[in-house]
Structure formats: C-alpha cells, structure tokens
Design a protein around this motif. Sequence first.
Motif, PDB file in Angstrom:
ATOM      1  N   GLU A 139       2.455   1.695  -3.467  1.00  3.03           N
ATOM      2  CA  GLU A 139       1.487   2.182  -4.443  1.00  3.03           C
ATOM      3  C   GLU A 139       1.196   3.667  -4.232  1.00  3.03           C
ATOM      4  OE1 GLU A 139      -2.014  -0.399  -5.071  1.00  3.03           O
ATOM      5  OE2 GLU A 139      -0.899  -1.900  -3.915  1.00  3.03           O
ATOM      6  N   LEU A 140       1.082   4.075  -2.974  1.00  2.00           N
ATOM      7  CA  LEU A 140       0.822   5.481  -2.685  1.00  2.00           C
ATOM      8  C   LEU A 140       1.985   6.370  -3.127  1.00  2.00           C
ATOM      9  CD1 LEU A 140      -0.898   5.212   0.803  1.00  2.00           C
ATOM     10  CD2 LEU A 140      -1.886   6.322  -1.211  1.00  2.00           C
ATOM     11  N   LYS A 150      -5.621   6.185  -1.937  1.00  9.91           N
ATOM     12  CA  LYS A 150      -4.980   5.510  -3.076  1.00  9.91           C
ATOM     13  C   LYS A 150      -5.959   5.327  -4.228  1.00  9.91           C
ATOM     14  CE  LYS A 150      -4.863   1.236  -3.890  1.00  9.91           C
ATOM     15  NZ  LYS A 150      -4.752  -0.244  -3.854  1.00  9.91           N
ATOM     16  N   GLU A 151      -7.130   4.802  -3.920  1.00  8.35           N
ATOM     17  CA  GLU A 151      -8.112   4.524  -4.968  1.00  8.35           C
ATOM     18  C   GLU A 151      -8.615   5.816  -5.618  1.00  8.35           C
ATOM     19  OE1 GLU A 151     -11.084   2.235  -3.020  1.00  8.35           O
ATOM     20  OE2 GLU A 151      -9.827   0.421  -2.864  1.00  8.35           O
ATOM     21  N   LEU A 164       1.878   6.675  -6.867  1.00  8.01           N
ATOM     22  CA  LEU A 164       0.815   7.590  -7.283  1.00  8.01           C
ATOM     23  C   LEU A 164       1.195   9.043  -7.000  1.00  8.01           C
ATOM     24  CD1 LEU A 164      -2.325   5.613  -6.085  1.00  8.01           C
ATOM     25  CD2 LEU A 164      -1.784   6.238  -8.450  1.00  8.01           C
ATOM     26  N   LEU A 196       0.825  -1.203   0.000  1.00  4.58           N
ATOM     27  CA  LEU A 196       0.000   0.000   0.000  1.00  4.58           C
ATOM     28  C   LEU A 196       0.863   1.258   0.000  1.00  4.58           C
ATOM     29  CD1 LEU A 196      -2.731   1.392   0.145  1.00  4.58           C
ATOM     30  CD2 LEU A 196      -2.746   1.015   2.637  1.00  4.58           C
ATOM     31  N   GLN A 232      -6.215   3.534   1.968  1.00  5.09           N
ATOM     32  CA  GLN A 232      -6.766   2.820   0.818  1.00  5.09           C
ATOM     33  C   GLN A 232      -7.708   3.733   0.024  1.00  5.09           C
ATOM     34  OE1 GLN A 232      -5.811  -0.371   0.176  1.00  5.09           O
ATOM     35  NE2 GLN A 232      -6.990  -0.488  -1.736  1.00  5.09           N
TER      36      GLN A 232
END
Length: 511
Positions: free
Chosen positions: A26-27, A227-228, A30, A23, A224
């Motif tokens: 991914e953050l 992120k999404e 991004l 996580l 989360q």
Amino acid sequence: MFEAAELGRKISREEFDALAPSLRTELLDLQQQLREADFPVVIVFAGVDGAGKNESVNLINEWLDPRWIVTRAYGKPSDEEAERPTFWRFWRDLPPKGKIGLFLSSWYHDPLIARVHGHASAIEFDESLRPIIRFEKTLADEGALILKFWMHLSRPAQKKRLKSLEKEPLTAWQVTETDWKHYELYDKFVATAEQMIMQTSKGHASWRIVEGADSRYRSAVVLQTIKEAIAGHLATRAAASKIAAELKQATRGTDEQAVVPVALPPQPTILSSLDMSQDIDSAVYAQALQEQRARLAHLYRAAIEAKLSTVLVFEGWDAAGKGGAIRRLTNALNARDYQVIPIAAPTEEERAQHYLWRFWRHIARAGRVTVFDRSWYGRVLVERVEGFCSEEAWRRAYNEINDFEEQLTRHGIVLCKFWLHITSEEQLARFKARGEIDYKKWKLTDEDWRNRSKWGEYEQAVNEMVERSSTRTAPWTLVEANSKAYARVKVMNTVANALEHALERLEKHKK
C-alpha cells in the motif's frame, strides 16, 4: 503527555510479519500516486536518544523507493550555513512536489538543546519556536503534508536501550558520550519537549508521539500513520481540485448575465504622489555618479571585512531602468563579490517547490552582495494581476514575504528594496525608442505591451504591496525614474547610506 507512550506496548514477530506485506504494498502504491501529486511530504523525526529515529528513517528508505525520497540529517552548521539565516539550509533541502522528505535533527533540534542546557530562557525558547510555526504554516498553506514524530522512551527504557546498543560491537558506535549526557538530563528533555510539542502541534503540522521501546510496534505505528496521512491528503487535494473545477464550469456562460459593476474613477495611489519632475543636470550627474561609486566601493569593502551581506531588490515598470541602475551600481563592486539574479517565469524545477524556495537558495554567504532583478514580489504583482495564483495565495503572501525578509534582516543582512517608477507617457516613449535601436529591440516584447494595457491594475497592486510590506526593517524606496540619471544616483546613494548605517551599528555593538 508522555504517559501513554510508556506502557510497554509490543507487537509479536508473527503479527508484524502478517501486517508487513500488505502495508508495504500500500505504501509503495501511494508513493507512485504521490509522484503525480501537487504537494510534497515533509516528515520530521525527533525524540529521546535511542528511541528509534534513525531506524525508522532507514526502514522507510528500505520499504519505499529511495529515488523519490530526500533524507537529511543536521549537525552543527558549517561555515557556509552559519553565514546565512538559520532556515536557509532547511529551505534548500525541502523535497519537491511528488517526493517525501525525511528530516533528522531538524529545525527543532537547536531550540530544544539550547533550552535544556540553560542557554535559552523560557521566553527565548518560546520566541525560537515562533519562526518554526510560521515556517511549517507557510509550507502547509502551499499544500505540503507535514508529519512530525516524537519517538519516546521512559527513562529506564532509554537506559536499557543505550546499554543494549553499547554491548553489541556492530551497534556500539551509535552510542556517544553526548547520548549519556542527555540521559542525565532526561527530565529536562522531557519537560522541554512537552512545551515544544504543545506549542507547535497544529492542525496542519501535528505531532504523533510514538512509543519506541519495541521496534516492531514503533515501525508499525510510524508506517501506518504515514500511509493513512498520504492517502488522506491525496483524497483531500483531489476533492478540492474537483470542487474548484466544478465551480469554474458552473460559472462559465454566466458572464453575460452578470451585473456589470459601476466603474469607479481612478483612485490616487502612493505612486501618484511622487514628484516625477525630479531630474539632474548631466554635468552634475557625472560628478555625482563618480562620487557615489567611490563611496559605495569603500563601504562595500568594509562590509566584506565585517562579513555584512547585502540583498538588493529591484522592481518597477517595464523600461523603468532597473537594468541600467543595477549596472551602474555593480560597476562599483568586484565581480567576485556579487551576483545578479534575473527573475523570469519559474523553471520546471522551481515550479515543483514553494515559490520562495528559488529565492532562499540564492541568499549568498557573508559579505556578498545579491541583486534580484525582479523578485519574490512577483507573487503579489504579476501573479496577482495575471491570475497565475489564487487570490487566497497572493493575499497570504504578504505575511510570508514579511516573515522571509524579517529572517534576512534579523540575521544582519542589509536589505534594500527599490520600486522604479515612471509615468505611462514616459514608458510609451521608451518603448518606441527601443523599437528603433537595434541592440535594444530584443527588450521589447508583446508581453510588455500587454502589461501596459493593465497599468491601472498594476498600480493598485503596487500600492497595496508597498502598504503591506514596507516595514521598519525592510522599507521600500520609491524612485522617481523618469530621469534615468536621477534614479541611478538615488539608488546608489540609498544603498551606500544603508551600508553606512549598518556598519555604524556594528561598530557600536562592538563597543
């Protein structure tokens, strides 16, 4: 509304530790993609005391690169902030495109507290939320991603959390007397928050209610969600950009086959109704200028004493005499008390923000005079005519501008807007004269001649601008400026009248 956030949901340490590495990676990825994007991310944290607002902000700064994060928390407005409209401090702190802004005790705090403590009625509370809705819509329309988290605890969970923090020497400072007072008002807080969330949760700025009892569960949900949301917004913006590029490419080469519209005869505008023969004798002008200067000097000093601010907006044709009118006006003022803001093409810093940001940041403290030599109306004039923004953008700008000016005047600021009008023939004569005077040659540019070739388009844009933005509290003053002397006296007289009326209203209010 909050029952689903009082279920006692938890995540074990093992589950969180298994989730965290991917996580976080991914953050971070991004965040790097976001740096190249054409939008900012605005994240608001609100909620029950002790539910993890501060901890969530700290965790985001810990996991991500803090160089690309703006973190702001607000308390009682300082003297500097209180002397300006409420949203000035929030506009000033907005993150630029490519960055993330984290906001604690934000624009929701004061309306919520006022209602809970009984300082605002239900109607007043609803009214206080409307500017928030418009503010967020304005940002979202320009592309901003807005996320809002309400961090929630049940009443027993809040009590347990506050006592737990108090017991630990390292965290006891986090619990204040105010926290316990708010705890006593828990039911009022929750009821008011429910109303607030229902009214302000929109598709472009929706609330996410997060159960805050378990720190790992809370952190996982917040991270989360962020992120999404960022991934989704990046994809949406990229797809929209691709479609726009494909449509533009598809229309290339079709111009020759396009049906040529029938040219309509020039339509009358509000400018064509002005009496451009207005003039003033030189001797009368000298006397009138002296009188208006003395009158304005007296009134502006009274405005300083009353902490009454003034914002003056000057728009008009190239060579219409804006600079000359501004200089005659400021000659009546003390240089310490005014600033003239010349507006040109936005800088790199300004392009990274919403177009209104650079105007909000220049709103001065109480009692000062701010003069804009060209202004936010560039959005519906030059940007419209020259195609620097989309039709959708300049059309919605009328409402955004009206809202901006309403906030200024509601705060008590005296707002005067001038359009200095000259005829096409007079402009041509002034252009030629400028070319013959050494110290004025620099004023005449190729852009001036190019703009002149679009006179009809600009006149129609001005007509719509006046039609859509001349309001009761912020009317336009159209100045017949073929005569510079007449224009200067009219401008000074208009400003003096506005200050005089504002001071009279203040005096009546005191009584």
